[in-house]
Design a protein around this motif. Structure first.
Motif, PDB file in Angstrom:
ATOM      1  N   VAL A 151       0.840  -1.204   0.000  1.00 47.66           N
ATOM      2  CA  VAL A 151       0.000   0.000   0.000  1.00 47.66           C
ATOM      3  C   VAL A 151       0.875   1.255   0.000  1.00 47.66           C
ATOM      4  O   VAL A 151       0.666   2.177  -0.791  1.00 47.66           O
ATOM      5  CB  VAL A 151      -0.955   0.004   1.219  1.00 47.66           C
ATOM      6  CG1 VAL A 151      -1.653   1.348   1.355  1.00 47.66           C
ATOM      7  CG2 VAL A 151      -1.988  -1.127   1.090  1.00 47.66           C
ATOM      8  N   ARG A 154       2.807   1.702  -3.395  1.00 50.73           N
ATOM      9  CA  ARG A 154       1.950   2.090  -4.513  1.00 50.73           C
ATOM     10  C   ARG A 154       1.499   3.548  -4.426  1.00 50.73           C
ATOM     11  O   ARG A 154       1.182   4.165  -5.431  1.00 50.73           O
ATOM     12  CB  ARG A 154       0.731   1.154  -4.592  1.00 50.73           C
ATOM     13  CG  ARG A 154       1.078  -0.177  -5.238  1.00 50.73           C
ATOM     14  CD  ARG A 154      -0.090  -1.142  -5.230  1.00 50.73           C
ATOM     15  NE  ARG A 154       0.186  -2.286  -6.094  1.00 50.73           N
ATOM     16  CZ  ARG A 154      -0.490  -3.417  -6.076  1.00 50.73           C
ATOM     17  NH1 ARG A 154      -1.503  -3.574  -5.247  1.00 50.73           N
ATOM     18  NH2 ARG A 154      -0.171  -4.395  -6.895  1.00 50.73           N
ATOM     19  N   HIS A 155       1.494   4.077  -3.215  1.00 50.29           N
ATOM     20  CA  HIS A 155       1.118   5.482  -3.058  1.00 50.29           C
ATOM     21  C   HIS A 155       2.334   6.403  -3.087  1.00 50.29           C
ATOM     22  O   HIS A 155       2.187   7.618  -2.949  1.00 50.29           O
ATOM     23  CB  HIS A 155       0.320   5.672  -1.767  1.00 50.29           C
ATOM     24  CG  HIS A 155      -1.076   5.153  -1.903  1.00 50.29           C
ATOM     25  ND1 HIS A 155      -2.171   5.968  -2.053  1.00 50.29           N
ATOM     26  CD2 HIS A 155      -1.538   3.883  -1.960  1.00 50.29           C
ATOM     27  CE1 HIS A 155      -3.260   5.210  -2.186  1.00 50.29           C
ATOM     28  NE2 HIS A 155      -2.910   3.944  -2.131  1.00 50.29           N
ATOM     29  N   ASN A 196      -8.692  -4.879  -1.426  1.00 55.96           N
ATOM     30  CA  ASN A 196      -8.491  -3.980  -2.559  1.00 55.96           C
ATOM     31  C   ASN A 196      -7.094  -4.036  -3.153  1.00 55.96           C
ATOM     32  O   ASN A 196      -6.938  -4.193  -4.361  1.00 55.96           O
ATOM     33  CB  ASN A 196      -8.788  -2.526  -2.147  1.00 55.96           C
ATOM     34  CG  ASN A 196     -10.235  -2.303  -1.799  1.00 55.96           C
ATOM     35  OD1 ASN A 196     -10.612  -2.414  -0.639  1.00 55.96           O
ATOM     36  ND2 ASN A 196     -11.072  -2.008  -2.788  1.00 55.96           N
ATOM     37  N   PRO A 202      -4.694  -4.406  -8.345  1.00 59.57           N
ATOM     38  CA  PRO A 202      -5.295  -3.579  -7.298  1.00 59.57           C
ATOM     39  C   PRO A 202      -6.667  -3.070  -7.706  1.00 59.57           C
ATOM     40  O   PRO A 202      -6.859  -2.624  -8.836  1.00 59.57           O
ATOM     41  CB  PRO A 202      -4.300  -2.430  -7.148  1.00 59.57           C
ATOM     42  CG  PRO A 202      -3.539  -2.385  -8.420  1.00 59.57           C
ATOM     43  CD  PRO A 202      -3.516  -3.783  -8.959  1.00 59.57           C
ATOM     44  N   LEU A 203      -7.617  -3.175  -6.801  1.00 60.03           N
ATOM     45  CA  LEU A 203      -8.989  -2.745  -7.091  1.00 60.03           C
ATOM     46  C   LEU A 203      -9.188  -1.322  -6.563  1.00 60.03           C
ATOM     47  O   LEU A 203      -9.897  -1.087  -5.574  1.00 60.03           O
ATOM     48  CB  LEU A 203      -9.981  -3.717  -6.447  1.00 60.03           C
ATOM     49  CG  LEU A 203      -9.778  -5.192  -6.837  1.00 60.03           C
ATOM     50  CD1 LEU A 203     -10.736  -6.085  -6.058  1.00 60.03           C
ATOM     51  CD2 LEU A 203      -9.960  -5.373  -8.340  1.00 60.03           C
ATOM     52  N   CYS A 207     -11.695   1.301  -3.612  1.00 51.09           N
ATOM     53  CA  CYS A 207     -10.823   1.356  -2.424  1.00 51.09           C
ATOM     54  C   CYS A 207     -10.975   2.683  -1.682  1.00 51.09           C
ATOM     55  O   CYS A 207     -11.006   3.744  -2.301  1.00 51.09           O
ATOM     56  CB  CYS A 207      -9.372   1.172  -2.862  1.00 51.09           C
ATOM     57  SG  CYS A 207      -8.225   1.168  -1.465  1.00 51.09           S
ATOM     58  N   LEU A 209      -8.783   4.244  -0.247  1.00 49.38           N
ATOM     59  CA  LEU A 209      -7.564   5.034  -0.387  1.00 49.38           C
ATOM     60  C   LEU A 209      -7.360   5.568  -1.796  1.00 49.38           C
ATOM     61  O   LEU A 209      -6.332   6.179  -2.093  1.00 49.38           O
ATOM     62  CB  LEU A 209      -6.343   4.203   0.035  1.00 49.38           C
ATOM     63  CG  LEU A 209      -6.362   3.666   1.468  1.00 49.38           C
ATOM     64  CD1 LEU A 209      -5.038   3.001   1.806  1.00 49.38           C
ATOM     65  CD2 LEU A 209      -6.654   4.770   2.465  1.00 49.38           C
ATOM     66  N   ALA A 210      -8.340   5.379  -2.673  1.00 49.65           N
ATOM     67  CA  ALA A 210      -8.159   5.762  -4.080  1.00 49.65           C
ATOM     68  C   ALA A 210      -7.826   7.240  -4.248  1.00 49.65           C
ATOM     69  O   ALA A 210      -6.986   7.598  -5.080  1.00 49.65           O
ATOM     70  CB  ALA A 210      -9.410   5.413  -4.882  1.00 49.65           C
ATOM     71  N   LEU A 213      -4.085   8.347  -4.103  1.00 50.13           N
ATOM     72  CA  LEU A 213      -3.095   7.879  -5.076  1.00 50.13           C
ATOM     73  C   LEU A 213      -2.368   9.073  -5.685  1.00 50.13           C
ATOM     74  O   LEU A 213      -2.950  10.149  -5.829  1.00 50.13           O
ATOM     75  CB  LEU A 213      -3.777   7.098  -6.201  1.00 50.13           C
ATOM     76  CG  LEU A 213      -4.083   5.636  -5.921  1.00 50.13           C
ATOM     77  CD1 LEU A 213      -4.935   5.077  -7.046  1.00 50.13           C
ATOM     78  CD2 LEU A 213      -2.804   4.826  -5.772  1.00 50.13           C
ATOM     79  N   VAL A 219       0.026   1.963 -10.362  1.00 47.20           N
ATOM     80  CA  VAL A 219      -0.040   0.960  -9.312  1.00 47.20           C
ATOM     81  C   VAL A 219       0.507  -0.359  -9.845  1.00 47.20           C
ATOM     82  O   VAL A 219      -0.239  -1.266 -10.155  1.00 47.20           O
ATOM     83  CB  VAL A 219      -1.473   0.780  -8.761  1.00 47.20           C
ATOM     84  CG1 VAL A 219      -1.845   1.916  -7.853  1.00 47.20           C
ATOM     85  CG2 VAL A 219      -2.488   0.692  -9.884  1.00 47.20           C
TER      86      VAL A 219
HETATM   87  S1  SF4 Z   1      -6.136   2.882  -3.975  1.00 47.46           S
HETATM   88 FE1  SF4 Z   1      -5.309   1.204  -5.208  1.00 47.46          FE
HETATM   89  S2  SF4 Z   1      -3.101   1.250  -4.798  1.00 47.46           S
HETATM   90 FE2  SF4 Z   1      -4.110   2.426  -3.162  1.00 47.46          FE
HETATM   91  S3  SF4 Z   1      -4.432   0.947  -1.499  1.00 47.46           S
HETATM   92 FE3  SF4 Z   1      -6.276   1.014  -2.731  1.00 47.46          FE
HETATM   93  S4  SF4 Z   1      -6.063  -0.660  -4.204  1.00 47.46           S
HETATM   94 FE4  SF4 Z   1      -4.020  -0.202  -3.369  1.00 47.46          FE
END
Ligand code: SF4
Length: 222
Positions: A151, A154-155, A196, A202-203, A207, A209-210, A213, A219
């Motif tokens: 996580v 990817r961010h 997610n 990755p979904l 999510c 947290l989208a 990003l 991602v």
């Molecule tokens: S937004 Fe995407 S990359 Fe970020 S935690 Fe959720 S699934 Fe993972």
């Protein structure tokens, strides 16, 4: 708390609610679970723990006194049971010899000293040691795992090649040292990682947290 980590936490908590981690009827059971869960699913650990409960050996002294072959048979459902028997017995030997089988005495030791002692037990790595300290001992140490790494990377908050201790230091330098917060944060990262932030796909659309990003939205598989 750093703004992005606070926002991530609040978004996950709003989406998933409190996770009530770690499951276990006692600190010792949590400790045993932390060893048994290595490389297996929790449902398999539950079966092994049920066997130990049924055999009335869920305390350090009784489990240590159990012949290794009997212990192996009881924890067989958790997989890799020969290796886990050795690791569990190493940990039990440490508790019995160093702390006279008293978890209360063990968790009165300073966090740093106890962490070093646990890491010196053969088969106890940083993730297991930190899970024991945080979830069984209530001590403020952050537990890092694959989900947290994925996580954060990817961010763009840490590098993909960050080590366990770099990730742990990142959390601990940005968050108040509060065991309840570390507990819930780790559990929520596992939840978002499972639901997610999957390894290959990755979904993000669903999510919580989208919106955090980076703009490029990259991602990669990880
Ligand atoms: S937004 Fe995407 S990359 Fe970020 S935690 Fe959720 S699934 Fe993972």
């Amino acid at each position: 708390m750093a703004a992005h980590l606070r926002e991530a936490y609040e978004r996950m908590l709003a989406a998933f609610g409190p996770q009530h981690w770690w499951p276990g009827e006692s600190p010792f059971e949590i400790m045993v679970g932390a060893v048994l869960v290595q490389n297996t699913a929790w449902r398999n650990v539950e079966r092994a723990i049920a066997n130990l409960r049924d055999a009335a050996v869920m305390n350090p002294r009784a489990l240590y006194d159990l012949p290794p072959a009997e212990l192996a048979e009881l924890i067989r459902p958790a997989g890799y049971y020969q290796v886990k028997t050795k690791r569990l017995r190493n940990l039990l030997q440490f508790i019995v010899e160093q702390y006279d089988a008293s978890l209360e005495a063990m968790f009165r030791t300073s966090l740093q000293t106890l962490r070093e002692q646990l890491l010196a037990v053969h088969g106890i790595g940083p993730e297991t040691a930190d899970a024991i300290l945080l979830y069984a001992g209530g001590l403020p140490t952050f537990v890092v795992d694959t989900y947290a790494h994925r996580v954060l990377a990817r961010h763009g908050w840490i590098g993909y090649d960050a080590s366990y201790h770099e990730i742990k230091d990142y959390f601990e330098s940005e968050l108040p040292h509060d065991a309840a917060l570390f507990n819930e944060y780790h559990a929520l990262l596992v939840r978002v990682g499972k639901e997610n932030c999957k390894r290959s796909v990755p979904l993000c659309e669903t999510c919580p947290l989208a919106e955090l990003l980076p703009e490029c939205g990259v991602v990669p598989s990880f």
